[in-house]
Design an enzyme around this catalytic site. Structure first.
Site, PDB file in Angstrom:
ATOM      1  N   ARG A   1       0.700  17.723 131.777  1.00 54.31           N
ATOM      2  CA  ARG A   1       1.428  18.629 130.891  1.00 54.31           C
ATOM      3  C   ARG A   1       2.792  18.891 131.520  1.00 54.31           C
ATOM      4  O   ARG A   1       2.970  18.696 132.719  1.00 54.31           O
ATOM      5  CB  ARG A   1       0.675  19.955 130.706  1.00 54.31           C
ATOM      6  CG  ARG A   1       0.431  20.703 132.000  1.00 54.31           C
ATOM      7  CD  ARG A   1      -0.543  21.853 131.802  1.00 54.31           C
ATOM      8  NE  ARG A   1      -0.912  22.465 133.072  1.00 54.31           N
ATOM      9  CZ  ARG A   1      -1.977  23.213 133.257  1.00 54.31           C
ATOM     10  NH1 ARG A   1      -2.807  23.445 132.262  1.00 54.31           N
ATOM     11  NH2 ARG A   1      -2.238  23.740 134.435  1.00 54.31           N
TER      12      ARG A   1
ATOM     13  N   GLY B   1      24.039  49.098 114.598  1.00 51.56           N
ATOM     14  CA  GLY B   1      23.378  49.882 115.642  1.00 51.56           C
ATOM     15  C   GLY B   1      21.877  49.728 115.476  1.00 51.56           C
ATOM     16  O   GLY B   1      21.214  50.551 114.840  1.00 51.56           O
TER      17      GLY B   1
ATOM     18  N   SER C   1      29.434  47.194 112.741  1.00 52.98           N
ATOM     19  CA  SER C   1      28.688  46.961 113.972  1.00 52.98           C
ATOM     20  C   SER C   1      27.290  47.516 113.755  1.00 52.98           C
ATOM     21  O   SER C   1      27.134  48.706 113.460  1.00 52.98           O
ATOM     22  CB  SER C   1      29.360  47.651 115.160  1.00 52.98           C
ATOM     23  OG  SER C   1      28.615  47.407 116.341  1.00 52.98           O
TER      24      SER C   1
ATOM     25  N   LYS D   1      -3.649  19.862 125.853  1.00 53.64           N
ATOM     26  CA  LYS D   1      -4.430  18.953 126.696  1.00 53.64           C
ATOM     27  C   LYS D   1      -4.846  17.712 125.920  1.00 53.64           C
ATOM     28  O   LYS D   1      -4.695  16.581 126.397  1.00 53.64           O
ATOM     29  CB  LYS D   1      -5.657  19.686 127.238  1.00 53.64           C
ATOM     30  CG  LYS D   1      -6.447  18.888 128.260  1.00 53.64           C
ATOM     31  CD  LYS D   1      -7.550  19.747 128.874  1.00 53.64           C
ATOM     32  CE  LYS D   1      -6.971  20.896 129.651  1.00 53.64           C
ATOM     33  NZ  LYS D   1      -7.994  21.754 130.272  1.00 53.64           N
TER      34      LYS D   1
ATOM     35  N   HIS E   1      14.619  57.336 127.109  1.00 56.23           N
ATOM     36  CA  HIS E   1      15.996  57.594 127.541  1.00 56.23           C
ATOM     37  C   HIS E   1      16.269  56.954 128.898  1.00 56.23           C
ATOM     38  O   HIS E   1      17.282  56.275 129.100  1.00 56.23           O
ATOM     39  CB  HIS E   1      16.249  59.106 127.601  1.00 56.23           C
ATOM     40  CG  HIS E   1      17.601  59.480 128.113  1.00 56.23           C
ATOM     41  ND1 HIS E   1      17.854  59.685 129.454  1.00 56.23           N
ATOM     42  CD2 HIS E   1      18.789  59.656 127.479  1.00 56.23           C
ATOM     43  CE1 HIS E   1      19.123  59.988 129.610  1.00 56.23           C
ATOM     44  NE2 HIS E   1      19.715  59.977 128.430  1.00 56.23           N
TER      45      HIS E   1
ATOM     46  N   MET F   1      -9.024  30.159 129.501  1.00 57.05           N
ATOM     47  CA  MET F   1     -10.164  29.814 128.658  1.00 57.05           C
ATOM     48  C   MET F   1     -11.156  28.964 129.445  1.00 57.05           C
ATOM     49  O   MET F   1     -10.991  28.754 130.642  1.00 57.05           O
ATOM     50  CB  MET F   1      -9.681  29.144 127.373  1.00 57.05           C
ATOM     51  CG  MET F   1      -8.896  30.110 126.487  1.00 57.05           C
ATOM     52  SD  MET F   1      -8.356  29.365 124.949  1.00 57.05           S
ATOM     53  CE  MET F   1      -7.197  28.147 125.542  1.00 57.05           C
TER      54      MET F   1
ATOM     55  N   GLY G   1      -6.274  28.688 133.194  1.00 57.59           N
ATOM     56  CA  GLY G   1      -7.301  29.580 133.699  1.00 57.59           C
ATOM     57  C   GLY G   1      -7.750  30.648 132.723  1.00 57.59           C
ATOM     58  O   GLY G   1      -8.628  31.451 133.042  1.00 57.59           O
TER      59      GLY G   1
ATOM     60  N   CYS H   1      25.575  46.153 118.318  1.00 59.42           N
ATOM     61  CA  CYS H   1      25.769  46.823 119.605  1.00 59.42           C
ATOM     62  C   CYS H   1      24.524  47.578 120.063  1.00 59.42           C
ATOM     63  O   CYS H   1      24.592  48.385 120.980  1.00 59.42           O
ATOM     64  CB  CYS H   1      26.960  47.777 119.548  1.00 59.42           C
ATOM     65  SG  CYS H   1      26.793  49.074 118.309  1.00 59.42           S
TER      66      CYS H   1
ATOM     67  N   ARG I   1     -13.742  20.927 127.706  1.00 60.77           N
ATOM     68  CA  ARG I   1     -12.586  21.713 128.179  1.00 60.77           C
ATOM     69  C   ARG I   1     -11.783  22.240 126.992  1.00 60.77           C
ATOM     70  O   ARG I   1     -11.639  21.572 125.972  1.00 60.77           O
ATOM     71  CB  ARG I   1     -11.661  20.841 129.041  1.00 60.77           C
ATOM     72  CG  ARG I   1     -12.268  20.343 130.347  1.00 60.77           C
ATOM     73  CD  ARG I   1     -11.290  19.405 131.045  1.00 60.77           C
ATOM     74  NE  ARG I   1     -11.806  18.890 132.295  1.00 60.77           N
ATOM     75  CZ  ARG I   1     -11.562  19.404 133.498  1.00 60.77           C
ATOM     76  NH1 ARG I   1     -10.802  20.477 133.592  1.00 60.77           N
ATOM     77  NH2 ARG I   1     -12.057  18.868 134.586  1.00 60.77           N
TER      78      ARG I   1
ATOM     79  N   ARG J   1      30.804  54.475 124.094  1.00 65.81           N
ATOM     80  CA  ARG J   1      30.140  55.693 123.597  1.00 65.81           C
ATOM     81  C   ARG J   1      30.879  56.921 124.131  1.00 65.81           C
ATOM     82  O   ARG J   1      30.731  57.281 125.303  1.00 65.81           O
ATOM     83  CB  ARG J   1      28.681  55.709 124.046  1.00 65.81           C
ATOM     84  CG  ARG J   1      27.852  54.604 123.406  1.00 65.81           C
ATOM     85  CD  ARG J   1      26.623  54.271 124.192  1.00 65.81           C
ATOM     86  NE  ARG J   1      26.970  53.586 125.435  1.00 65.81           N
ATOM     87  CZ  ARG J   1      26.135  52.796 126.119  1.00 65.81           C
ATOM     88  NH1 ARG J   1      24.908  52.600 125.679  1.00 65.81           N
ATOM     89  NH2 ARG J   1      26.521  52.223 127.246  1.00 65.81           N
TER      90      ARG J   1
ATOM     91  N   TYR K   1      29.742  38.535 116.782  1.00 70.21           N
ATOM     92  CA  TYR K   1      29.512  38.800 118.199  1.00 70.21           C
ATOM     93  C   TYR K   1      28.301  39.690 118.389  1.00 70.21           C
ATOM     94  O   TYR K   1      27.822  40.347 117.456  1.00 70.21           O
ATOM     95  CB  TYR K   1      30.749  39.464 118.838  1.00 70.21           C
ATOM     96  CG  TYR K   1      31.023  40.875 118.347  1.00 70.21           C
ATOM     97  CD1 TYR K   1      30.412  41.980 118.954  1.00 70.21           C
ATOM     98  CD2 TYR K   1      31.898  41.112 117.285  1.00 70.21           C
ATOM     99  CE1 TYR K   1      30.652  43.273 118.501  1.00 70.21           C
ATOM    100  CE2 TYR K   1      32.144  42.391 116.837  1.00 70.21           C
ATOM    101  CZ  TYR K   1      31.513  43.476 117.445  1.00 70.21           C
ATOM    102  OH  TYR K   1      31.739  44.749 117.000  1.00 70.21           O
TER     103      TYR K   1
END
Length: 890
Positions: free
Chosen positions: A331, A776, A774, A22, A447, A102, A100, A842, A91, A568, A862
């Protein structure tokens, strides 16, 4: 000496760290020559010093006094002067917008003596009652409803619902009532020293940084807790001086859709807080053209100026005082995900920004919001409870309480929601069959949550207020509500809300676009398409998918995946094939074990043929069997009871007894650290070689059919190079055998998953035997932190988040300092040992926007994620490359 106070004319929009959003924007508007009431800003450094020590930093009051004196000189008024007082607002204003969250106090400087100096009696007493109300609530913690009730009581006596109908005498009486409320709660009279009011209001704004609502908001928005807030002291301008005055808010474009136009609200004869509080109905901003044409035209010019200057949607607050327009705030405006994409491309077309900048203006999180179906926000459906928004989307179906029923009903055409206390691998078929999953236990990395996200299934986890009674096949909700099996429920994976009955679902045109079902006539879809194309041409990181079936692989390819980063194989051994695994575990001889493996070989081969076909010409990384063997066996308690009952009845139970012995033998206190991954391949002869043969034969079949399979064989949970060397040697032997048998050479890469700290720390050694790594990161996070993702959220995650130990779950966004450092070490040392080493990830983090940027930074080739997160990863990979290029150019 540190400078703690800046005049508006001393700052600019780039000083948000110091002046807050602000203050920085008030300074910017001042420097642009826009009509901003004079004032000054107390820095975030002062706030942090105050919060650290509990008192103001030395010299702060002196600086405030100097700037206040300069402001009085400029305005020709003094704070609290009975003959014409200067009034100021106080302010908050942090670096990041927290609307809203503070505190604000208006009309500081009014006292019993100075109120008479304002002139107009009604205006004066109205302003005074507002000060007492805001100061009492904000600074001294007086319940705001007490002031509101007193105002309502007075309006009731005067037989009106509009506060504008109260005259000066009414408001003077109300001031007396408010003073009484203030004293009854504080034990003190309302302060009559204007400087005391100002100091107390400043402290209140500082303190509001650590208010409960501000902390909650920061946690939700991932705003750092140590920034602090600035405080803006601004000379008051008044919108409550009569019909020629008012206050309003405006947006330079529609923050909901991004469409250009005049958007906002205006309230005649009101102060700024009235618009937010909703004490009276506002009128559309367009009405200002009829109320005050001159101010309206000036406002439109200023809005255009600000949008061109900031090159973005601007959110503006303004006040008109007796026909004079004043700008109180601007803003860069918050917007919906849809508006973000539309506005970004509009600004490109208007020449304000380029496509790289447009890419920075959107995010993968916003794209994810646009992809999932959702319920109508206006639904009046009955709420049953709320859990964690584990996997976005909207799902409606009949409640079922086991996977068997889910599959059975689904096959008969019913849409179902699988309701469980928690899920386990046995529930996979039910989860696939269901429209969505609801659990009363677990969190976002349970899971249910992990699997649901991987499948793109809607999921709500940890709905603790709901009692799932699987035996009686019903769900008990607060208020005595009972949901029986077959009753329809709706779950919202974006909010965690659970509803009774069917809630209409609004389809997502963006998801339809990625499926190839939508044309580009829709503005939003056209914007998404344009930015996705730019992201794809900009990014360095490849994006693959985690996919275990031909259907998942095909969907991933439609979504833009450049291969499979994780297939998998354990998911291929569930359902009807489970009996083969049980036989494998119970095998007493090499001949029996080889017979079981021979039966599994053609099944595995067919699995891989379908996946290779769906991903023809693209790499497919197949992870050999990984999970603990106990997951394929019956529950030890249930099996023990079954054996005991059989013995009591004198029934034959040799097979169950052998199975129970095997279960006891394989039972582990912590399966995550037990017999799994590469250890399985070394302990159970023939298991991994059977899988390698299936991969090789499938690849040979595809090549013979004119296809282009690109297999990569991944050995899981390697901790020592010797483990990898042993399995790799066997795998290469099998590949050579298949080549001899088929006449087709299989050029399959052999690599490993880095998911143990030791593997990361010895990556240089392991790279000598691996053609790719890779990461995990799910298991690497578990083994680095020493906790299980299935347990921690229920046990202590909520407390850790509340205490700020975690800003976000390390299973959602990569822990860069710990787990990330291991990834960096492994990447650097692996490439040092083998320069052509291919590097990917992965884990769940492969589709997390923040984590994708880290993976770009450390040089991975990747990322791989669930099919539904592929577009998110593509977009973020483009953003990461664009930001890195911009940083390099600077």
């Amino acid at each position: 000496m540190t400078k703690f106070v800046y005049d508006f004319a001393e700052g600019n929009k780039d000083l948000k760290d110091l002046l807050g959003g602000k203050g920085a924007n008030l300074a910017e508007m001042t420097n642009l020559g826009l009509p901003v009431p004079p004032g000054f800003t107390i820095t975030t450094e002062a706030c942090r010093a105050y919060l650290d020590t509990g008192s103001e930093p030395p010299g702060l009051q002196r600086e405030i006094g100097e700037h206040l004196a300069a402001l009085e000189e400029k305005m020709g008024k003094r704070l609290g002067d009975p003959d014409g007082p200067l009034l100021v607002s106080v302010r908050s204003g942090a670096k990041f917008s927290m609307p809203g969250m503070m505190d604000t106090v208006l009309n500081i400087g009014l006292t019993d003596a100075s109120v008479v100096g304002l002139g107009d009696d009604r205006f004066a007493w109205d302003s005074y009652r507002r000060l007492i109300q805001m100061f009492g609530k904000t600074v001294r913690g007086v319940p705001g409803e007490e002031f509101e009730h007193a105002l309502e009581d007075l309006k009731h006596v005067r037989s009106t619902e509009n506060d504008l109908d109260l005259d000066a005498a009414d408001l003077r009486k109300l001031v007396g009532t408010f003073k009484g409320i203030y004293k009854s709660h504080t034990g003190e009279d309302f302060p009559q020293d204007p400087r005391e009011q100002l100091a107390a209001a400043i402290h209140a704004v500082f303190d509001s940084w650590n208010s409960e609502r501000a902390i909650l908001y920061r946690r939700q928005e991932r705003i750092p807790a140590d920034l602090g807030t600035a405080v803006n002291i601004c000379s008051m301008v008044f919108g409550n001086l009569g019909s020629d005055s008012g206050t309003g808010v405006a947006f330079t474009r529609d923050p909901g859709s991004g469409v250009r136009g005049v958007y906002g609200d205006y309230l005649v004869n009101a102060q700024g807080e009235d618009v937010v509080a909703g004490i009276r109905n506002t009128v559309p901003l367009q009405e200002l053209a009829h109320i005050d044409k001159s101010s309206y035209d000036e406002l439109m010019d200023i809005m255009s100026t600000l949008e061109r200057h900031y090159r973005d949607l601007c959110d503006i607050e303004f006040t008109i005082e007796r026909g004079k327009l004043w700008m109180l705030q601007t803003r860069v405006g918050k917007r919906t995900a849809a508006a973000a994409f539309v506005i970004a491309t509009q600004l490109v077309d208007e020449g304000m920004i380029d496509l790289d900048e447009a890419l920075h203006r959107v995010s993968g999180g916003q794209l994810a919001q646009l992809m999932f179906p959702r319920f109508d926000a206006e639904t009046k459906a009955e709420k049953l409870g709320r859990g964690m928004n584990a996997s976005p989307g909207a799902a409606v179906g009949k409640a079922v309480f086991d996977s068997y029923t889910a599959v059975k009903w689904s096959r008969s055409g019913e849409k179902v929601i699988l309701v469980r206390r928690e899920t386990n691998p046995d529930d996979l078929n039910g989860m696939i069959a269901a429209e969505g999953i609801l659990t009363s236990r677990g969190g976002k990395t349970s899971h249910a949550a992990v699997v649901a996200r991987g499948m793109g299934k809607t999921c709500v986890c940890g709905a603790e207020e709901l009692d799932v009674d699987t035996k009686r096949r019903r769900l008990l909700a607060p208020g005595g509500i009972v949901i029986e099996e077959g009753d329809v429920i709706s779950i919202d994976g974006s909010t965690g809300q659970v509803y009774r009955g069917s809630v209409p679902v609004v389809p997502s045109p963006v998801a339809e676009y990625f499926e190839g079902h939508t044309d580009l006539s829709d503005d939003l879809v056209r914007a998404v398409d344009r930015l996705m194309r730019h992201a794809d041409t900009t990014r360095r990181l490849g994006v693959r998918a985690n996919a275990d079936t031909p259907e998942d692989a095909a969907r991933a390819r439609r979504y833009g995946a450049q291969g499979i980063g994780l297939c998998r194989t354990e998911h291929m051994f569930l359902g009807d094939r489970r009996q083969h695994v049980e036989r494998l575990i119970l095998a007493d001889s090499d001949a029996e074990r080889e017979e079981v493996l021979a039966g599994l070989l053609p099944l595995q081969r067919e699995d891989f043929i379908g996946i290779f076909e769906a991903m023809d010409g693209l790499p497919v990384t197949v992870r050999l069997l990984d999970p603990p063997l106990h997951e394929f066996l019956p529950d030890i308690t249930e099996l023990s009871v079954r054996v005991a009952l059989a013995e009591a009845r004198g029934e034959k139970h040799e097979n169950d007894l052998r199975l129970l012995q095997a279960v006891h033998k394989l039972h582990e206190q912590n399966p995550m650290l037990g017999l799994r991954g590469v250890r399985l391949g070394l302990v159970i002869p023939g298991l991994f070689t059977m899988q390698v043969r299936a991969i090789a034969e499938a690849a040979a079949a595809r090549i013979s059919a004119g296809g282009d399979p690109r297999a990569e064989i991944m050995i899981p949970l390697v901790g020592a190079v010797q483990e990898l060397e042993a399995v790799r040697s066997d795998a290469e032997t099998v590949l050579a055998q298949v080549a001899d048998e088929t006449g087709v050479v299989i050029n399959a890469l052999i690599g490993t998953m880095i998911e143990l700290p030791r593997a990361a720390l010895t990556a240089g050694q392991i790279a000598e035997a691996a053609q790719f790594f890779s990461f995990g990161t799910n298991d690497l996070t578990q083994t680095t932190w020493g906790f299980s993702r299935d347990d921690v959220e229920a046990a202590f995650f909520s407390a850790y988040l509340e205490k700020g130990i975690f800003g976000v779950s390390p299973f959602e966004t990569l822990d860069r300092d710990g787990v990330g450092r291991l990834v960096r070490i492994a990447a650097e040392e692996g490439r040092k040992a083998r320069p052509d080493l291919k590097l990917g990830v992965c884990g769940e983090h492969g589709g997390d926007p923040d984590s994708v940027h880290f993976f770009h930074e450390v040089g991975l080739d990747y990322v791989s994620c669930s099919p539904f997160r592929v577009p998110v990863a593509r977009l973020e990979a483009g953003r990461a490359a664009s930001e890195a290029a911009g940083s390099d150019s600077r």
